[in-house]
Design a protein around this motif. Structure first.
Motif, PDB file in Angstrom:
ATOM      1  N   VAL A  29       0.846  -1.189   0.000  1.00 41.53           N
ATOM      2  CA  VAL A  29       0.000   0.000   0.000  1.00 41.53           C
ATOM      3  C   VAL A  29       0.879   1.236   0.000  1.00 41.53           C
ATOM      4  O   VAL A  29       1.733   1.390   0.863  1.00 41.53           O
ATOM      5  N   LYS A  30       0.686   2.066  -0.960  1.00 38.69           N
ATOM      6  CA  LYS A  30       1.459   3.290  -1.055  1.00 38.69           C
ATOM      7  C   LYS A  30       0.680   4.413  -0.387  1.00 38.69           C
ATOM      8  O   LYS A  30      -0.508   4.589  -0.628  1.00 38.69           O
ATOM      9  N   THR A  31       1.352   5.135   0.495  1.00 39.39           N
ATOM     10  CA  THR A  31       0.679   6.255   1.149  1.00 39.39           C
ATOM     11  C   THR A  31       0.296   7.297   0.104  1.00 39.39           C
ATOM     12  O   THR A  31       1.022   7.546  -0.848  1.00 39.39           O
ATOM     13  N   GLU A  32      -0.858   7.900   0.289  1.00 39.41           N
ATOM     14  CA  GLU A  32      -1.310   8.896  -0.660  1.00 39.41           C
ATOM     15  C   GLU A  32      -0.387  10.105  -0.613  1.00 39.41           C
ATOM     16  O   GLU A  32       0.226  10.414   0.400  1.00 39.41           O
ATOM     17  N   ASN A  54       7.874   3.858  23.570  1.00 39.04           N
ATOM     18  CA  ASN A  54       6.513   4.381  23.410  1.00 39.04           C
ATOM     19  C   ASN A  54       6.521   5.682  22.606  1.00 39.04           C
ATOM     20  O   ASN A  54       5.962   6.698  23.000  1.00 39.04           O
ATOM     21  N   GLY A  55       7.213   5.635  21.454  1.00 39.99           N
ATOM     22  CA  GLY A  55       7.367   6.829  20.648  1.00 39.99           C
ATOM     23  C   GLY A  55       6.437   6.882  19.463  1.00 39.99           C
ATOM     24  O   GLY A  55       5.634   5.969  19.199  1.00 39.99           O
ATOM     25  N   THR A  56       6.568   7.979  18.714  1.00 45.67           N
ATOM     26  CA  THR A  56       5.755   8.203  17.518  1.00 45.67           C
ATOM     27  C   THR A  56       6.670   8.536  16.356  1.00 45.67           C
ATOM     28  O   THR A  56       7.623   9.312  16.495  1.00 45.67           O
ATOM     29  N   LEU A  57       6.365   7.947  15.207  1.00 41.41           N
ATOM     30  CA  LEU A  57       7.096   8.218  13.965  1.00 41.41           C
ATOM     31  C   LEU A  57       6.146   8.819  12.957  1.00 41.41           C
ATOM     32  O   LEU A  57       5.104   8.224  12.643  1.00 41.41           O
ATOM     33  N   LEU A  58       6.487  10.002  12.464  1.00 45.91           N
ATOM     34  CA  LEU A  58       5.693  10.654  11.423  1.00 45.91           C
ATOM     35  C   LEU A  58       6.419  10.574  10.093  1.00 45.91           C
ATOM     36  O   LEU A  58       7.608  10.889  10.014  1.00 45.91           O
ATOM     37  N   ILE A  59       5.707  10.155   9.034  1.00 41.44           N
ATOM     38  CA  ILE A  59       6.291  10.152   7.705  1.00 41.44           C
ATOM     39  C   ILE A  59       5.351  10.839   6.723  1.00 41.44           C
ATOM     40  O   ILE A  59       4.131  10.858   6.907  1.00 41.44           O
ATOM     41  N   GLN A  60       5.957  11.421   5.695  1.00 43.71           N
ATOM     42  CA  GLN A  60       5.182  12.071   4.643  1.00 43.71           C
ATOM     43  C   GLN A  60       5.990  12.081   3.355  1.00 43.71           C
ATOM     44  O   GLN A  60       7.191  12.351   3.381  1.00 43.71           O
ATOM     45  N   ASP A  61       5.350  11.755   2.263  1.00 49.50           N
ATOM     46  CA  ASP A  61       5.992  11.779   0.943  1.00 49.50           C
ATOM     47  C   ASP A  61       7.290  10.977   0.933  1.00 49.50           C
ATOM     48  O   ASP A  61       8.302  11.380   0.341  1.00 49.50           O
ATOM     49  N   GLY A  62       7.277   9.831   1.604  1.00 50.34           N
ATOM     50  CA  GLY A  62       8.406   8.914   1.559  1.00 50.34           C
ATOM     51  C   GLY A  62       9.565   9.285   2.439  1.00 50.34           C
ATOM     52  O   GLY A  62      10.622   8.652   2.359  1.00 50.34           O
ATOM     53  N   LYS A  63       9.385  10.290   3.312  1.00 49.27           N
ATOM     54  CA  LYS A  63      10.477  10.697   4.188  1.00 49.27           C
ATOM     55  C   LYS A  63       9.994  10.836   5.627  1.00 49.27           C
ATOM     56  O   LYS A  63       8.800  10.944   5.895  1.00 49.27           O
ATOM     57  N   VAL A  64      10.965  10.838   6.517  1.00 49.24           N
ATOM     58  CA  VAL A  64      10.664  10.974   7.940  1.00 49.24           C
ATOM     59  C   VAL A  64      10.469  12.447   8.261  1.00 49.24           C
ATOM     60  O   VAL A  64      11.334  13.282   7.958  1.00 49.24           O
ATOM     61  N   LEU A 171      23.148   3.664  -5.617  1.00 45.51           N
ATOM     62  CA  LEU A 171      22.404   3.432  -4.386  1.00 45.51           C
ATOM     63  C   LEU A 171      20.925   3.341  -4.760  1.00 45.51           C
ATOM     64  O   LEU A 171      20.352   4.296  -5.265  1.00 45.51           O
ATOM     65  N   VAL A 172      20.340   2.171  -4.495  1.00 45.41           N
ATOM     66  CA  VAL A 172      18.986   1.881  -4.967  1.00 45.41           C
ATOM     67  C   VAL A 172      18.077   1.546  -3.791  1.00 45.41           C
ATOM     68  O   VAL A 172      18.402   0.683  -2.968  1.00 45.41           O
ATOM     69  N   ALA A 173      16.945   2.231  -3.704  1.00 41.68           N
ATOM     70  CA  ALA A 173      15.917   1.890  -2.723  1.00 41.68           C
ATOM     71  C   ALA A 173      15.072   0.751  -3.279  1.00 41.68           C
ATOM     72  O   ALA A 173      14.696   0.761  -4.456  1.00 41.68           O
ATOM     73  N   LEU A 174      14.780  -0.232  -2.455  1.00 41.53           N
ATOM     74  CA  LEU A 174      14.016  -1.410  -2.890  1.00 41.53           C
ATOM     75  C   LEU A 174      12.520  -1.099  -2.846  1.00 41.53           C
ATOM     76  O   LEU A 174      11.730  -1.721  -2.124  1.00 41.53           O
ATOM     77  N   ASN A 175      12.143  -0.135  -3.675  1.00 44.24           N
ATOM     78  CA  ASN A 175      10.762   0.329  -3.724  1.00 44.24           C
ATOM     79  C   ASN A 175      10.068  -0.284  -4.928  1.00 44.24           C
ATOM     80  O   ASN A 175      10.193   0.202  -6.052  1.00 44.24           O
ATOM     81  N   VAL A 419       9.577   1.125   2.510  1.00 44.17           N
ATOM     82  CA  VAL A 419      10.671   1.727   1.747  1.00 44.17           C
ATOM     83  C   VAL A 419      10.136   2.940   1.012  1.00 44.17           C
ATOM     84  O   VAL A 419       9.179   2.833   0.240  1.00 44.17           O
ATOM     85  N   GLN A 420      10.732   4.081   1.275  1.00 44.29           N
ATOM     86  CA  GLN A 420      10.297   5.359   0.706  1.00 44.29           C
ATOM     87  C   GLN A 420       8.807   5.579   0.953  1.00 44.29           C
ATOM     88  O   GLN A 420       8.082   6.074   0.098  1.00 44.29           O
ATOM     89  N   GLY A 421       8.369   5.192   2.149  1.00 44.01           N
ATOM     90  CA  GLY A 421       6.980   5.384   2.536  1.00 44.01           C
ATOM     91  C   GLY A 421       6.018   4.394   1.934  1.00 44.01           C
ATOM     92  O   GLY A 421       4.795   4.525   2.116  1.00 44.01           O
TER      93      GLY A 421
END
Length: 993
Positions: A29-32, A54-64, A171-175, A419-421
């Motif tokens: 599933v790819k994030t919108e 007990n942390g939170t991770l925010l991602i957007q557009d494939g990045k942290v 350098l290749v992302a496995l996306n 990978v990349q979101g």
């Protein structure tokens, strides 16, 4: 009853809520676009050392966007609750060939050799390919990507595994949901080098490891010359090399010995390589540290050998068995020494093996934080890509794993790899782990239930008091179904239970009893899987797996290796028969004191002081045997790609672990000249070695000596016996051999003239030949036939230098007077003849006749077996020609020292000379004599009594290791078939490729 039904209904209605964050398996599933996703309540490893509970991770557009304990979550964010889960940065493989297929060999090995480059406009050697761009052949491989993603990898640094200089990497992302414009994070991430020739070309040069090393050195000199604008034509390869100069330089050197030599090449040209290891770095860890290099190491630990057949088991070398036992300790050894290293899947059959091997390394003591660093932050730093990958810091690629717990725990499940979101689901993260011990309360009866197996494939054991009941369990989509027999085993009656599971510690559901009536049940967890027993141990904590017994290192790390490196001693040999090789002759009942690596005193009744005393009564003390012509202790012998290879150096390919070194010490040999072979008229530079068994190749080099080089005449250089395809390289005749010499000497003089003007291209080959002409390097020439011996002396006279030694020289007796006049020495075989056409005129009186004419004569071996019996070979000069015993003994001691210009240091027993000595149990030329003690510079490297102890140790170690391997097999572990490693005995005509 109503309460039970109400509870069941509540559980059923709550199920959709419980499963709302589940993504179907294999449905990435790819994030919108621009959507923020918040992963909450997780244990987040931002870096290996920055961990948020007990942390939170925010991602957007494939990045942290952010990771922390108190992150403000935007109202528009999609929230994924990861309570009880862990989040790690995805792994990085810095040495891969993902998506790039190396070319297959396009020619038959029996094809005629190609000597010139075929690529027009490029470097003179086709194996130098810095212009290779992996983008031109890259194809994203979904299947391999899936295997790597499942193993935890999110990024790979890939390149073409072909050639000596292989071009740049990517350098290749496995996306799998992206395209190359998104996946490729850097299309020029590093430059890669190796010593392996390219399959794309059949150009003959280089044919050896030392040839590859020489070629790389010459390439760097040429690159510098080209960059200064000296070249008359354009060279696209050298331009590419210049363009890649500032990239990370990654070098696959092949083994721990080559790593040391490779680093030295880098130092010579101001380059710090990243070195690809082979897993044996632990055997020479101090030398690895001294390189200051970062390492990329495979973890392809060998499987145990199947030694169940005692006859087959006998061929497995102790070195191989010890490596099986010690190899998993390699990462710990690197970490303990403070060496920067990362891991690679390179050399593994499948990425599926990766985590199991890594867990094994942790069992052997590798710290988990170091292990995680080697998978994330370290490869990112090595590749200079820390701003993109390797951590979950702000702005980095959204490459992360969601796991059930500690990533290095065997029970841990990798649920997802983003990978990349983009999400890749491998296990349902809502799937509960029910493994453990429970009390099931079913209609008033309590059953003890143990659930084991894997989270996806469970096994059950149901006990009623002390009676084991037949049972079957199924757990899918967090619904449990368990059936088991009643206590009355004479009837096939079952109790059936079903329940949704939201919490593994307590759940309840419906029970269908054996009589068909409906009831309820509940289950309470008493102990989770892997917890310690109740006798004082804390629940929920696994016992730390004990590392298996690891055998200690030895030097070298195989048969006949010592637990510690031998050290210099002060030793007094008492009451020996001393063969001085000096004007004093043979001294009876004499003492020799060795101190600080030198012969300190010679005389009778010397004071021992604090010296260790060796009773030499009835024994003979001599200087060490010296072999002027040897091929032991080398990884390669011939560079056969050109008719002149003066640029190659035998010092580059010294193998300090060759067991023939130890065997030669047992034969009283202390020094050898390691010569290039006879594949060409002008061969490579030689190495003079002291046989310091257990020490490094560099430690074995005889320091402060003149340089030597191998020349050759006769059948080998003109390729008489090389086969029908070897008919294109010049020379093909004996008269052509002469022309090779005159041509190269003339070229060297012309090179010298250009050099004086300053407008010249630095040429290692010409520099070496110029050293010969200027009497700074000396020739040892493989020779047989008198006509060619005469020819080479005349050529040397013409160019104003002398041939130092004619080695082999079986027709030396025919030209001994001319050799004496020229100033050449003769190193010959004692009594070899008739093994090929050009030695038909050999006679056993050869050495005696040359000696009678005033030629300095030595007996050499050219053979790993004969070399350890040179003491007996010397005796043949007494039998054939009546040479005195003292003079005959000089044939293998003082005379070869003279030929090698080291007679001021070794070759005789004289006060002040270096203590290279042998104590013999009998007359040194007797077939019954054994070397009792062999020392080099006052350090004992062979001792007869210690040899007996080592043989017992070898037997005991082999037995214990085989028992450990048999136990592995009995446990059901995979094993490998026994392999016999044939010992390669190098000779003059040995060609590697």
């Amino acid at each position: 009853m109503k309460k039970s039904y109400l509870l069941l209904l509540l559980l059923l209605f709550s199920l959709p809520t419980f499963a709302q964050d589940y993504f179907p398996k294999n449905d990435g599933v790819k994030t919108e676009e621009h959507t923020i996703t918040a992963f909450t309540n997780a244990k987040i490893y931002v870096t290996p050392t920055q961990v948020i509970e007990n942390g939170t991770l925010l991602i957007q557009d494939g990045k942290v966007l952010q990771a922390g304990a108190n992150v403000s979550i935007p109202k528009s964010a999609t929230v994924v609750d990861l309570t009880g889960k862990s989040v790690y940065p995805s792994f990085i493989d810095p040495y891969a060939n993902f998506g790039i297929k190396a070319p297959k060999r396009s020619f038959d090995r029996n094809s005629p050799p190609q000597y010139d480059a075929k690529r027009q406009g490029y470097y003179w050697n086709d194996h130098i390919r810095p212009d290779t761009d992996p983008m031109t052949t890259f194809t994203y491989d979904n299947k391999k990507a899936t295997d790597l993603l499942k193993a935890g990898f999110g990024t790979v640094n890939t390149h073409m595994h072909d050639g000596i200089v292989r071009g740049n990497g990517m350098l290749v992302a496995l996306n799998s949901n992206g395209d190359n414009s998104m996946r490729i994070l850097d299309n020029r991430s590093a430059q890669y080098l190796s010593y392996q020739r390219s399959n794309s070309t059949r150009q003959a040069y280089p044919t050896s490891l030392m040839g590859s090393m020489a070629l790389i050195r010459q390439m760097y000199h040429d690159a510098d010359w080209y960059a200064k604008g000296k070249a008359k034509r354009r060279d696209l390869a050298l331009e590419a090399l210049a363009n890649n100069k500032n990239l990370v330089q990654i070098f696959h050197s092949g083994n721990k010995h080559n790593s040391i030599k490779t680093d030295a090449i880098g130092d010579e040209f101001g380059i710090q390589y990243v070195l690809i290891g082979d897993g044996t770095e632990y055997e020479n860890i101090n030398a690895m540290k001294a390189t200051n290099a970062s390492f990329i190491i495979p973890i392809n630990f060998p499987k145990a050998y199947d030694v169940s057949d005692p006859y087959a088991a006998g061929v497995v070398e102790l070195e191989a068995m010890k490596h099986w036992n010690q190899a998993p300790s390699n990462p710990k050894a690197l970490a303990d020494k403070g060496i920067v290293f990362s891991f690679t899947t390179h050399d593994l059959k499948s990425p599926k093996e990766f985590m199991g091997n890594l867990q094994k390394a942790i069992t052997y003591g590798l710290d988990k934080t170091k292990a995680l660093e080697a998978l994330t932050t370290v490869p990112a730093r090595i590749l200079q890509q820390e701003d993109k990958v390797g951590s979950l810091q702000n702005g980095r690629q959204a490459n992360f794993l969601i796991t059930s717990g500690d990533i290095f725990d065997k029970k841990t499940v990798i649920y997802e790899n983003w990978v990349q979101g983009n999400q890749n689901v491998f296990k349902d993260k809502s799937h509960k782990d029910l493994r453990g011990k429970y009390a099931f309360n079913v209609a008033g009866n309590v059953y003890d239930v143990t659930i084991a197996g894997t989270p996806e494939k469970l096994k059950s054991t149901v006990m009623k008091d002390s009676l084991k009941l037949g049972s079957k369990i199924s757990f899918k989509d967090n619904w449990l179904q368990l059936q088991f027999t009643t206590a009355d085993t004479t009837k096939t009656e079952f109790i059936r239970l079903t329940s949704p599971v939201r919490n593994a510690t307590f759940f309840a559901g419906k029970a269908i009893l054996a009589n068909g009536s409906e009831s309820s049940f509940n289950a309470t967890q008493k102990e989770v899987s892997g917890s310690k027993d109740k006798k004082g141990d804390k629940k929920g904590k696994d016992k730390k797996m004990e590392a298996p017994k690891m055998f200690p290192l030895s030097y070298p790390n195989g048969a006949y290796g010592s637990a510690a490196l031998p050290q210099q001693e002060t030793i007094l040999f008492r009451n020996a028969t001393v063969w001085t090789n000096e004007k004093d002759g043979i001294l009876q009942n004499t003492d020799v004191l060795v101190k600080d690596g030198k012969i300190s005193r010679i005389g009778k009744n010397l004071s021992a002081g604090n010296a260790r005393v060796i009773d030499a009564t009835g024994k003979h003390l001599t200087s060490g045997v010296i072999d002027e012509h040897s091929h032991i202790g080398a990884f390669a012998i011939n560079e056969a790609g050109h008719n002149s290879t003066a640029e190659v150096n035998m010092e580059d390919v010294v193998n300090p672990e060759d067991v023939d070194i130890y065997r030669n010490l047992a034969g009283g040999v202390t020094t050898i000249q390691l010569l290039h072979g006879s594949a060409n008229p002008i061969g490579g530079r030689s190495a003079i070695l002291r046989l310091k068994w257990g020490r490094s190749a560099d430690d074995m080099l005889f320091k402060d000596t003149d340089g030597f080089i191998k020349f050759a005449l006769g059948e080998n250089v003109k390729q008489s016996n090389w086969g029908d395809t070897e008919t294109t390289r010049f020379p093909q005749t004996r008269m052509g051999v002469e022309q090779v010499f005159t041509d190269y000497f003339q070229r060297a003089r012309e090179y010298e003239a250009k050099k004086k003007t300053g407008t010249y291209r630095y040429d290692i080959e010409m520099e070496t030949i110029l050293e010969i002409l200027n009497k700074k390097r000396f020739v040892s020439c493989h020779s047989y036939v008198q006509s060619e011996i005469n020819m080479l002396m005349k050529v040397a006279d013409e160019f104003g230098f002398n041939i130092n030694t004619f080695t082999h020289i079986l027709e030396g007796y025919k030209v001994a007077d001319k050799m004496k006049a020229h100033g050449a020495g003769g190193s010959t075989f004692s009594d070899w003849w008739a093994y090929k056409f050009e030695v038909n005129d050999a006679i056993p009186y050869n050495g005696a006749i040359m000696h009678s004419q005033g030629v300095v004569v030595a007996f050499n071996s050219d053979d790993g077996e004969m070399s350890r019996r040179l003491n007996q070979e010397a005796a043949k000069a007494v039998k054939y020609g009546g040479v005195s015993e003292e003079e005959a003994w000089k044939f293998v001691t003082l005379n070869p020292a003279k030929l090698l210009h080291i007679d001021d240091k070794v070759g005789s027993v004289k006060t002040g000379k270096q203590a290279d000595l042998v104590l013999w149990t009998a007359h040194p030329m007797s077939i019954y004599a054994k070397a009792q003690t062999t020392m080099i510079e006052g350090t004992v490297y062979f001792d007869l009594e210690r040899d007996t102890q080592l043989r017992r140790k070898i037997k005991n170690e082999r037995t214990e290791l085989m028992n450990m391997m048999l136990l592995e097999k009995n446990k059901g572990m995979k094993t490998q078939a026994v392999k016999k490693k044939d010992k390669v005995h190098h000779h003059c005509d040995t060609v590697e490729f």
